[in-house]
Design a protein around this motif. Structure first.
Motif, short mmCIF file in Angstrom:
data_model
loop_
_atom_site.label_atom_id
_atom_site.label_comp_id
_atom_site.label_asym_id
_atom_site.label_seq_id
_atom_site.Cartn_x
_atom_site.Cartn_y
_atom_site.Cartn_z
N ILE A 104 111.88 93.79 140.33
CA ILE A 104 112.96 94.01 139.41
C ILE A 104 114.37 94.64 140.25
N TRP A 105 114.40 95.39 140.98
CA TRP A 105 115.41 96.07 141.55
C TRP A 105 115.83 95.84 142.99
N GLN A 115 117.63 100.71 143.83
CA GLN A 115 117.44 101.95 143.41
C GLN A 115 117.73 102.80 144.67
N LYS A 116 118.04 102.36 146.11
CA LYS A 116 117.90 103.04 147.07
C LYS A 116 119.62 103.38 147.17
N VAL A 117 120.34 102.66 146.55
CA VAL A 117 121.94 102.80 146.43
C VAL A 117 122.51 103.08 145.34
N PRO A 118 122.29 104.38 144.56
CA PRO A 118 123.00 104.68 143.37
C PRO A 118 124.49 104.48 143.53
N LEU A 119 125.08 104.63 142.63
CA LEU A 119 126.55 104.42 142.51
C LEU A 119 127.14 106.13 142.82
N THR A 120 126.71 106.62 143.72
CA THR A 120 127.23 107.99 144.02
C THR A 120 127.45 107.86 145.86
N GLU A 121 128.05 108.92 146.13
CA GLU A 121 128.45 108.82 147.58
C GLU A 121 127.10 109.30 148.43
N ILE A 145 121.49 92.65 151.11
CA ILE A 145 120.40 93.64 150.52
C ILE A 145 119.81 92.75 149.32
N PRO A 146 118.52 92.80 149.25
CA PRO A 146 117.93 92.05 148.04
C PRO A 146 118.37 92.97 146.83
N PHE A 147 118.89 92.22 145.77
CA PHE A 147 119.46 93.00 144.42
C PHE A 147 118.62 92.69 143.46
N ILE A 148 119.26 93.15 142.17
CA ILE A 148 118.25 93.04 140.94
C ILE A 148 118.00 91.83 140.44
N PHE A 149 116.79 91.44 140.29
CA PHE A 149 116.17 90.46 139.59
C PHE A 149 116.70 88.92 140.44
N LEU A 199 123.76 97.50 136.92
CA LEU A 199 123.05 96.72 137.47
C LEU A 199 122.31 95.81 136.39
N LEU A 200 121.68 96.27 135.35
CA LEU A 200 121.09 95.72 134.56
C LEU A 200 121.91 94.50 133.67
#
Length: 520
Positions: A60-61, A65-71, A91-95, A242-243
């Protein structure tokens, strides 16, 4: 293409063997669609450079999930760059999607230069922005963005910001930390105070409206904005964009967050009505002289190229409202942009500066010594932006380097493209390439926070808060190859460079002058 041709021959023989004309038509139509998909897939695979990158950790992800939209994602992006770079990786991304990550200075410069033409925000990103800020400069692309930027530019010249300098000091002076600390120890909610300072500055400098949050009033617009992200955990807020890349219909579903966004919009619409009435009334002259909106009105009336287009005005209103009101209809959507872009971003930067100086007493002492030269006076605008306060300038840019308000920029390729590289790399097949081919529809990311903190560009002490680096010469490091203000990506670069950059820096410095004087 030989595979596609053999498939075509097989499908043709299948269709011609069917006697029933209706079934034959259905099969023929489906075959054309299937063949088109095969050819498109073959063409896409042939048009992209396969890059190295981490393996997927989730169907799915991917690794999203390892790179949230934060610093905090900067650490992970830097680690991947060291392992799968240099310069670029995927990087492999969502779906099952993939995302190309640019860590190469020339590639980043290319992305920024083509931002707004070849590379644009995704439709899902634009939809989220439209819901929160309307169809303003943050949402617009292409010619619409260029025109909106031209409309706003007169309000952000050096002359315009110089005229607003007293507003920065007036709001900062209302800060009451000195009175709170005079009585001994005091617990101060710093972020709340920073928010109060910046929202009052935005109100007065933007459209001569006093929110009076520093006087104890709580602005409805502030409550509405703060509540837009309060209904969901941070993990949900980070994953939702992302979803939406895969399931855009999720945006249409009712939710507490969407309800709060509607409340925020309604609050700002009510505020716009009040300011509109003020501009049309007796106080219009004062507003026009002292605010961003006033300067936009004057610029619009003197430059025919800034005049309204039919698409920017409701048809019914265009036949019944005076010209000045039509001008206001164009300008007032910018109120949301001013509040959103100038409220949380600057207040958060001020808080980070306070944290960094608290941890670095030597830097704090140097800054105090520099600012003490003014005594009871305050620096002019030219002092703030010139070379008279070099350490304040260094503290400002070191804070912006380590704590950018937007940690990552993601764009989608609107057409096939070739991205040049500063140095050759080895692709996933072991081949040496000095550019990468990107297919239409590819997601491309620039990890701003990671590049701003990268040892590759800023040296071994890149993670340290050290204002002195700005005196030693950034030009001596490879950061000199980065485009953007002072080689930082904090304000982006190219045609979408932050239009309020000068305003934000002057505001930051003026606020810090008074904050530090109160904490002496």
């Amino acid at each position: 293409m030989e595979v596609a041709q053999s498939n075509f021959d097989w499908l043709r023989s299948l269709v011609t063997s069917i006697d029933d004309p209706t079934i034959r038509l259905i099969v023929a139509g489906g075959s054309v669609l299937l063949l088109g998909s095969v050819i498109s897939a073959v063409r896409t695979r042939g048009n992209i450079t396969r890059l190295r990158g981490p393996p997927s950790e989730s169907i799915i992800w991917g690794v999203a999930q390892k790179v949230p939209l934060t610093e905090q994602s900067a650490v992970q992006y830097t680690a991947w760059e060291a392992e799968y770079g240099p310069g670029v990786y995927r990087i492999p991304f969502i779906f099952g999607k993939e995302k190309i990550i640019l860590f190469d200075a020339r590639a980043v410069a290319h992305l920024f230069a083509m931002d707004n033409t070849v590379y644009t925000k995704t439709e899902q990103q634009r939809s989220l922005i439209r819901n929160l800020a309307g169809e303003g400069i943050l949402w617009a692309e292409g010619d619409v963005h260029r025109r909106q930027r031209k409309v706003l530019s007169p309000a952000f010249t050096n002359a315009a910001i110089r005229a607003l300098n007293p507003v920065f000091y007036t709001c900062s002076y209302k800060n009451t930390w000195d009175s709170l600390t005079e009585k001994g120890g005091a617990m101060i909610a710093v972020q709340d105070w920073m928010n109060n300072i910046t929202i009052d500055i935005i109100g007065l400098a933007g459209f001569s409206h006093d929110f009076r949050t520093l006087d104890g009033d709580r602005a409805a617009a502030v409550d509405a904005f703060d509540s837009t992200g309060a209904s969901a955990p941070s993990s949900v807020r980070n994953m939702l964009p992302l979803l939406l890349l895969v399931f855009p219909w999720l945006e249409k579903l009712p939710s507490p967050t969407k309800k709060r966004m509607n409340e925020f919009n309604n609050t700002l619409n009510e505020l716009s009505d009040k300011i509109w009435s003020k501009l049309k009334g007796e106080g219009a002259g004062d507003v026009a002289e002292k605010s961003i909106v006033g300067r936009l009105l004057r610029a619009e009336s003197s430059d025919k190229s800034l005049h309204l287009s039919k698409q920017e005005v409701i048809d019914e209103a265009s036949h019944s409202l005076p010209r000045r009101d039509l001008v206001l209809m164009l300008i007032f959507p910018k109120i949301k942009v001013l509040i959103i872009a100038g409220y949380v971003t600057t207040s958060t930067s001020l808080t980070w500066a306070l944290i960094e100086l608290a941890k670095n007493p030597d830097a704090q002492a140097k800054l105090r010594a520099e600012l003490n030269q003014y005594g009871d006076e305050y620096p002019s605008y030219d002092d703030l932006v010139g070379d008279k306060l070099p350490y304040l300038d260094a503290v400002t840019h070191e804070t912006l380097r380590l704590h950018p308000s937007v940690p990552e920029l993601t764009r989608i390729a609107g057409t096939d493209d070739i991205i040049p590289l500063s140095a050759p790399i080895t692709d996933a097949y072991g081949r040496t390439v000095d550019r990468i081919s990107v297919a239409k529809g590819t997601l491309v990311g620039c990890p701003i926070a990671a590049i701003n903190r990268s040892p590759t560009f800023w040296g071994a002490d890149a993670l340290e808060f050290r204002p002195e680096r700005w005196f030693e010469g950034v030009e001596k490091t490879t950061a000199k190859d980065l485009t953007g203000h002072r080689h930082l990506l904090t304000f982006a670069s190219g045609p979408r460079t932050c239009i309020g950059k000068g305003f934000a820096i002057a505001e930051f410095k003026a606020c810090w002058f008074f904050i530090l004087s109160q904490l002496s």
